[in-house]
Enzyme design. Sequence first.
Site, PDB file in Angstrom:
ATOM      1  N   TYR A  81       0.834  -1.211   0.000  1.00  0.00           N
ATOM      2  CA  TYR A  81       0.000   0.000   0.000  1.00  0.00           C
ATOM      3  C   TYR A  81       0.867   1.259   0.000  1.00  0.00           C
ATOM      4  O   TYR A  81       0.634   2.200  -0.748  1.00  0.00           O
ATOM      5  CB  TYR A  81      -0.918  -0.001   1.220  1.00  0.00           C
ATOM      6  N   PHE A 138      -6.387  20.582 -24.246  1.00  0.00           N
ATOM      7  CA  PHE A 138      -7.011  19.285 -24.496  1.00  0.00           C
ATOM      8  C   PHE A 138      -8.412  19.268 -23.871  1.00  0.00           C
ATOM      9  O   PHE A 138      -8.682  20.004 -22.933  1.00  0.00           O
ATOM     10  CB  PHE A 138      -6.123  18.199 -23.872  1.00  0.00           C
ATOM     11  N   ASP A 139      -9.310  18.400 -24.373  1.00  0.00           N
ATOM     12  CA  ASP A 139     -10.713  18.478 -23.919  1.00  0.00           C
ATOM     13  C   ASP A 139     -10.891  18.267 -22.411  1.00  0.00           C
ATOM     14  O   ASP A 139     -11.637  19.000 -21.770  1.00  0.00           O
ATOM     15  CB  ASP A 139     -11.644  17.564 -24.740  1.00  0.00           C
ATOM     16  N   ASP A 156       1.330  20.029 -20.159  1.00  0.00           N
ATOM     17  CA  ASP A 156       0.435  18.885 -20.322  1.00  0.00           C
ATOM     18  C   ASP A 156       1.191  17.971 -21.286  1.00  0.00           C
ATOM     19  O   ASP A 156       1.296  18.251 -22.476  1.00  0.00           O
ATOM     20  CB  ASP A 156      -0.900  19.380 -20.898  1.00  0.00           C
ATOM     21  N   ALA A 199       1.334  14.561 -22.355  1.00  0.00           N
ATOM     22  CA  ALA A 199       1.002  13.220 -22.846  1.00  0.00           C
ATOM     23  C   ALA A 199       1.935  12.735 -23.961  1.00  0.00           C
ATOM     24  O   ALA A 199       2.363  11.589 -23.961  1.00  0.00           O
ATOM     25  CB  ALA A 199      -0.447  13.192 -23.322  1.00  0.00           C
ATOM     26  N   LYS A 203      -0.258   7.468 -23.229  1.00  0.00           N
ATOM     27  CA  LYS A 203       0.232   7.909 -24.535  1.00  0.00           C
ATOM     28  C   LYS A 203       1.719   7.543 -24.632  1.00  0.00           C
ATOM     29  O   LYS A 203       2.035   6.376 -24.799  1.00  0.00           O
ATOM     30  CB  LYS A 203       0.014   9.419 -24.716  1.00  0.00           C
ATOM     31  N   HIS A 218     -19.355  14.858 -26.271  1.00  0.00           N
ATOM     32  CA  HIS A 218     -18.989  13.991 -27.404  1.00  0.00           C
ATOM     33  C   HIS A 218     -18.895  12.516 -27.035  1.00  0.00           C
ATOM     34  O   HIS A 218     -19.116  11.658 -27.867  1.00  0.00           O
ATOM     35  CB  HIS A 218     -17.680  14.467 -28.042  1.00  0.00           C
TER      36      HIS A 218
HETATM   37  C1  LIG Z   1      -5.068  12.048 -23.100  1.00  0.00           C
HETATM   38  C2  LIG Z   1      -4.719  13.413 -22.706  1.00  0.00           C
HETATM   39  C3  LIG Z   1      -5.120  13.937 -21.478  1.00  0.00           C
HETATM   40  C4  LIG Z   1      -5.989  13.174 -20.507  1.00  0.00           C
HETATM   41  O1  LIG Z   1      -5.439  11.983 -20.128  1.00  0.00           O
HETATM   42  P1  LIG Z   1      -6.294  10.663 -19.804  1.00  0.00           P
HETATM   43  O2  LIG Z   1      -5.230   9.673 -19.467  1.00  0.00           O
HETATM   44  O3  LIG Z   1      -7.065  10.318 -21.028  1.00  0.00           O
HETATM   45  O4  LIG Z   1      -7.174  10.978 -18.665  1.00  0.00           O
HETATM   46  C5  LIG Z   1      -4.736  15.229 -21.183  1.00  0.00           C
HETATM   47  N1  LIG Z   1      -4.025  15.960 -22.044  1.00  0.00           N
HETATM   48  C6  LIG Z   1      -3.623  15.492 -23.235  1.00  0.00           C
HETATM   49  C7  LIG Z   1      -2.818  16.346 -24.160  1.00  0.00           C
HETATM   50  C8  LIG Z   1      -3.969  14.202 -23.617  1.00  0.00           C
HETATM   51  O5  LIG Z   1      -3.600  13.748 -24.816  1.00  0.00           O
END
Ligand SMILES: *Cc1c(COP(=O)(O)O)cnc(C)c1O
Length: 458
Positions: free
Chosen positions: A72, A124-125, A214, A216, A257, A449
Amino acid sequence: MELPFAESFKIKMVEPIRRSSRQEREQWIKEAKYNLFNLRSDQVFIDLLTDSGTGAMSDRQWSAIMLGDESYAGASSYYNLKNAIKNILGFDYIMPTHQGRAAENVLFSVLVKEGDFVPGNSHFDTTKGHIEFRKAHAVDCTIDEAVDTELIHPFKGNVDPKKLEDFLSKHSDKVPFVIVTITNNTAGGQPVSMQNLREVREICNKYGKILVFDSARFAENAYFIKTREEGYANKSIKEIVLEMFSYADAMTMSSKKDANVNIGGFIAMRDQNLWRECSKFNIMFEGYVTYGGMSGRDMNALAVGLDEGTEFDYLETRIKQVEYLGKRLDEFGIPYQKPAGGHAIFIDANKVLPNIPKEQFRAQTLAIELYIEAGVRGVEIGTLLADRDPETRENRYPKLELLRLAIPRRTYTNNHMDVVAVALKNVYDRRHEITKGLEIVWEAPIMRHFTVELKRCE
Ligand SMILES: *Cc1c(COP(=O)(O)O)cnc(C)c1O
């Protein structure tokens, strides 16, 4: 004769996929309310919905899974992850989360207040969702070149320093931090240059702002810096990655990613106080600070994935496959965001289906046609995704109306890419017959979406 390019891996395990008939697909998509998220995966032949968590792990990652420590608190797997982040990304403080949006949720719980503005490059969304959910605003400062899909620009994901500075000079008191998305997913998987990251850092210094990445697709971004930006050709991906993150105070990561795992995320930062602030939300929302919603085995696979994902040979194989699909589309004259992005090809639906009124969701209509043609699942990055303005509740019409074909890592072969290209050509050849789009039957109040229900316009 020069030897042709070939993948830097061989295949050890396979998963069968199945073709279906057009008649089956017409029935299934109707039952799915013309929302590709509602399809069952076995109704899809080639799944380009997302490159998120859909890649194939390596033998090293699978063996790391067997060594996962499920304690844990203080698991060795946590320390493996912490060391990998320190060595590869350069941050001292880390917090695992179950995926990228969870990292956003935790970090933004600390940083974002009602009425704030968060400038960046095409958020990002989920990032935008987490900002707007807190009654704050995302301010898009992407360079104008990003919306011209035919224009070739090496770093179409860049922040426009002038737009950022103009905004900060007027509203600095309402800006908790600046966020840069690398690569810029929403603008078409387009990279941000090192020079641009440096400029944004200087602007943040001038106004005393935290800079968050951000991250990814940070490794794909580094590949583009190496292959396109002056002065980086002889640097390793790992050297470039360290320099990129040297300009950030904190980062959020969707490990699904570029870290090549099926689930996971994290926050990393330099400031211990920020870490402490985040830890209370992490414990409430995600889990104890040394696992944050991840199992030990998954943290182990993630630590290996960060290492493999920042190797040049891996990245070259990856990005050359995306380019390959782009070249096939060039043969057929199909318009897409150029140059090809890091993780996906973005078809320009405004150019393919101009006869469909924009109120009838051009890119979604194209996505449905492609599915019916060959069982290929892409995703709309357009009006559905742009959602309604949170205040006026009016539809927002983005300049770009795109069909994204995201390519999972190490998963499909170029024969699959050929099927996708020819399917799109067939749709493209009959584009003049496609004159009616879709209308909404039901939608959720935020991030519609994913669950929207549609029907064909009469
Ligand atoms: C996928 C993504 C996110 C969100 O990540 P999740 O793992 O899907 O929750 C945030 N920002 C970017 C640029 C992404 O491609």
